[in-house]
Design a protein around this motif. Structure first.
Motif, PDB file in Angstrom:
ATOM      1  N   PHE A 295       0.805  -1.226   0.000  1.00 52.76           N
ATOM      2  CA  PHE A 295       0.000   0.000   0.000  1.00 52.76           C
ATOM      3  C   PHE A 295       0.839   1.278   0.000  1.00 52.76           C
ATOM      4  CE2 PHE A 295      -3.194  -3.078   1.096  1.00 52.76           C
ATOM      5  CZ  PHE A 295      -4.323  -2.587   0.464  1.00 52.76           C
TER       6      PHE A 295
ATOM      7  N   TRP B  18      -5.173   0.995   5.648  1.00 56.12           N
ATOM      8  CA  TRP B  18      -5.304  -0.193   4.792  1.00 56.12           C
ATOM      9  C   TRP B  18      -5.611  -1.457   5.582  1.00 56.12           C
ATOM     10  CZ3 TRP B  18      -1.940  -3.921   6.143  1.00 56.12           C
ATOM     11  CH2 TRP B  18      -0.633  -3.603   6.531  1.00 56.12           C
TER      12      TRP B  18
ATOM     13  N   ASN C 294      -7.539  -4.900   4.351  1.00 59.29           N
ATOM     14  CA  ASN C 294      -6.579  -5.989   4.125  1.00 59.29           C
ATOM     15  C   ASN C 294      -5.837  -6.252   5.425  1.00 59.29           C
ATOM     16  OD1 ASN C 294      -6.970  -4.416   1.466  1.00 59.29           O
ATOM     17  ND2 ASN C 294      -6.056  -6.330   0.751  1.00 59.29           N
TER      18      ASN C 294
ATOM     19  N   HIS D 104       2.980   0.176 -13.099  1.00 57.91           N
ATOM     20  CA  HIS D 104       3.533  -0.895 -12.267  1.00 57.91           C
ATOM     21  C   HIS D 104       4.863  -1.390 -12.822  1.00 57.91           C
ATOM     22  CE1 HIS D 104       3.817  -4.322  -9.642  1.00 57.91           C
ATOM     23  NE2 HIS D 104       3.759  -5.163 -10.663  1.00 57.91           N
TER      24      HIS D 104
ATOM     25  N   ASP E 146      -1.742  -6.468 -11.869  1.00 55.74           N
ATOM     26  CA  ASP E 146      -1.281  -5.554 -10.821  1.00 55.74           C
ATOM     27  C   ASP E 146      -1.714  -4.113 -11.042  1.00 55.74           C
ATOM     28  OD1 ASP E 146      -0.102  -7.338  -9.087  1.00 55.74           O
ATOM     29  OD2 ASP E 146       1.837  -7.291 -10.085  1.00 55.74           O
TER      30      ASP E 146
ATOM     31  N   LEU F 143      -4.837  -3.305 -10.412  1.00 55.93           N
ATOM     32  CA  LEU F 143      -5.648  -3.232  -9.197  1.00 55.93           C
ATOM     33  C   LEU F 143      -5.479  -4.564  -8.464  1.00 55.93           C
ATOM     34  CD1 LEU F 143      -7.747  -1.244  -7.824  1.00 55.93           C
ATOM     35  CD2 LEU F 143      -9.484  -2.838  -8.676  1.00 55.93           C
TER      36      LEU F 143
ATOM     37  N   HIS G 253      -7.406  -1.582  -2.985  1.00 59.07           N
ATOM     38  CA  HIS G 253      -6.557  -0.634  -3.709  1.00 59.07           C
ATOM     39  C   HIS G 253      -7.341   0.333  -4.606  1.00 59.07           C
ATOM     40  CE1 HIS G 253      -3.358  -3.505  -2.585  1.00 59.07           C
ATOM     41  NE2 HIS G 253      -2.535  -2.494  -2.779  1.00 59.07           N
TER      42      HIS G 253
ATOM     43  N   TYR H 176      -3.814   4.749  -3.302  1.00 60.91           N
ATOM     44  CA  TYR H 176      -3.446   3.442  -2.770  1.00 60.91           C
ATOM     45  C   TYR H 176      -2.670   2.694  -3.847  1.00 60.91           C
ATOM     46  CZ  TYR H 176      -6.791   4.227   1.057  1.00 60.91           C
ATOM     47  OH  TYR H 176      -7.473   4.725   2.143  1.00 60.91           O
ATOM     48  N   VAL H 177      -1.400   2.991  -3.933  1.00 61.94           N
ATOM     49  CA  VAL H 177      -0.515   2.464  -4.974  1.00 61.94           C
ATOM     50  C   VAL H 177       0.585   1.638  -4.313  1.00 61.94           C
ATOM     51  CG1 VAL H 177       1.140   3.083  -6.783  1.00 61.94           C
ATOM     52  CG2 VAL H 177      -0.991   4.373  -6.536  1.00 61.94           C
ATOM     53  N   MET H 178       0.882   0.513  -4.883  1.00 61.50           N
ATOM     54  CA  MET H 178       1.889  -0.371  -4.308  1.00 61.50           C
ATOM     55  C   MET H 178       3.287   0.264  -4.297  1.00 61.50           C
ATOM     56  SD  MET H 178       1.043  -4.210  -5.698  1.00 61.50           S
ATOM     57  CE  MET H 178       1.087  -3.779  -7.440  1.00 61.50           C
TER      58      MET H 178
ATOM     59  N   LYS I   3      -4.887   4.253 -13.401  1.00 56.68           N
ATOM     60  CA  LYS I   3      -5.956   3.643 -12.604  1.00 56.68           C
ATOM     61  C   LYS I   3      -7.209   4.504 -12.618  1.00 56.68           C
ATOM     62  CE  LYS I   3      -5.545   3.234  -8.049  1.00 56.68           C
ATOM     63  NZ  LYS I   3      -5.176   2.748  -6.695  1.00 56.68           N
TER      64      LYS I   3
ATOM     65  N   ASP J  99      -6.341 -10.675  -4.869  1.00 51.64           N
ATOM     66  CA  ASP J  99      -7.196 -10.550  -3.693  1.00 51.64           C
ATOM     67  C   ASP J  99      -7.632 -11.941  -3.252  1.00 51.64           C
ATOM     68  OD1 ASP J  99      -9.315 -10.055  -1.842  1.00 51.64           O
ATOM     69  OD2 ASP J  99      -9.602  -8.072  -2.735  1.00 51.64           O
TER      70      ASP J  99
END
Length: 286
Positions: A19, A27, A31, A191, A212, A214, A219, A224-226, A239, A258
């Motif tokens: 996150f 988050w 999750n 990504h 990846d 979403l 997310h 909310y980005v990895m 996104k 998920d």
């Protein structure tokens, strides 16, 4: 045409890495993390049966890495590609095509396996053409330091050496129809370079394999980005545009990572695009 969800296994990843700059207190509501700060992650692939073609999208981690490697990812559950295929009456030798959204190890590792005497590698789907795209292939085979640990040469180079590698031809557009594969593809660069997001028309619905772009339902909000994304400031507009289209067109989003939500829809709200409904695959299609 018929679709089948294929679970290649489950693992865990650090919630903070998943996150980025979003605080855990936020988050963790969607999750929840364990005592090691790890959250549940799936490797949910998708099988498309269309006439004589049996196409598998992504293949999970595979099983050829060392015990030390897998210990970093806290594998859990007993799902595997072979068990999932067997559930629907298929075998890996039946697969005619393997489509890889991108070449990070948790998406393509199952494409290559040890040979019988463990002296080298071979394709795990011996009768399949394997699909990537040329720009992403170059990106993965000459990795930058940030992604080097995700692009493992033993997952990638044996595909080319097998003679089964095929490249999706690009028109230069971010979103394009691919008649050879039978579905539309969105190219996204936030990504990793030229990640491919399939859009599949099935039973009067558009099913989008999210890879990846979403990772989980948690997310959806734009920030909310990895932490794994190479270009997070590009992920957000990619996104945003995708989610606006998904809400407007009522797309069904098939979530690869998920572990607890298979398919979702989204809607516009005063706070932006947010979660609408959650479905299991069987609820929608059986």
């Amino acid at each position: 045409m018929k679709l089948y969800p294929i679970n290649a296994g489950n693992f865990k990843l650090d919630g903070g890495a998943m996150f980025g700059v979003v605080p855990k207190v936020i988050w963790n509501k969607t999750n929840p993390a364990d005592e090691k700060n790890l959250i549940d992650i799936a490797a949910r692939c998708l099988l498309i049966e269309d006439g004589d073609r049996l196409l598998l999208i992504d293949t999970g981690m595979g099983n050829k890495q060392s015990d030390k490697f897998f210990s970093y990812y806290s594998l859990w559950g007993d799902d595997s590609i072979d068990r999932s295929l067997q559930k629907y009456g298929f075998h890996r030798d039946d697969i005619t095509d393997v489509f890889m959204t991108h070449l990070h190890f948790d998406h393509c590792g199952g494409t290559v396996q040890w040979n019988t005497d463990r002296t080298g590698y071979e394709l795990a789907f011996k009768n399949a053409r394997v699909w990537s795209n040329e720009e992403h292939w170059q990106w993965a085979t000459k990795p930058n330091p940030r992604e080097k640990a995700s692009f493992l040469k033993e997952n990638i180079l044996p595909i080319q050496e097998s003679g089964h590698l095929n490249f999706v031809k690009r028109s230069g557009e971010a979103f394009q129809t691919n008649s050879e594969l039978g579905f539309d593809i969105l190219f996204a660069d936030g990504h990793t370079d030229k990640q491919m997001i399939p859009h599949i028309q099935y039973q009067d619905k558009t099913i989008v394999f999210m890879a990846d772009l979403l990772p989980t339902a948690g997310h959806i909000p734009l920030p909310y980005v990895m932490g794994y994304d190479t270009r997070p400031l590009l992920t957000m507009p990619e996104k945003a545009l995708f989610l606006e289209n998904a809400a407007k067109n009522n797309w069904y989003l098939f979530l690869e990572h998920d572990a607890h939500n298979e398919i979702i829809t989204v809607q516009q709200t005063e706070k932006g695009v947010r979660l609408k409904d959650v479905y299991t695959f069987n609820e929608l299609f059986n």
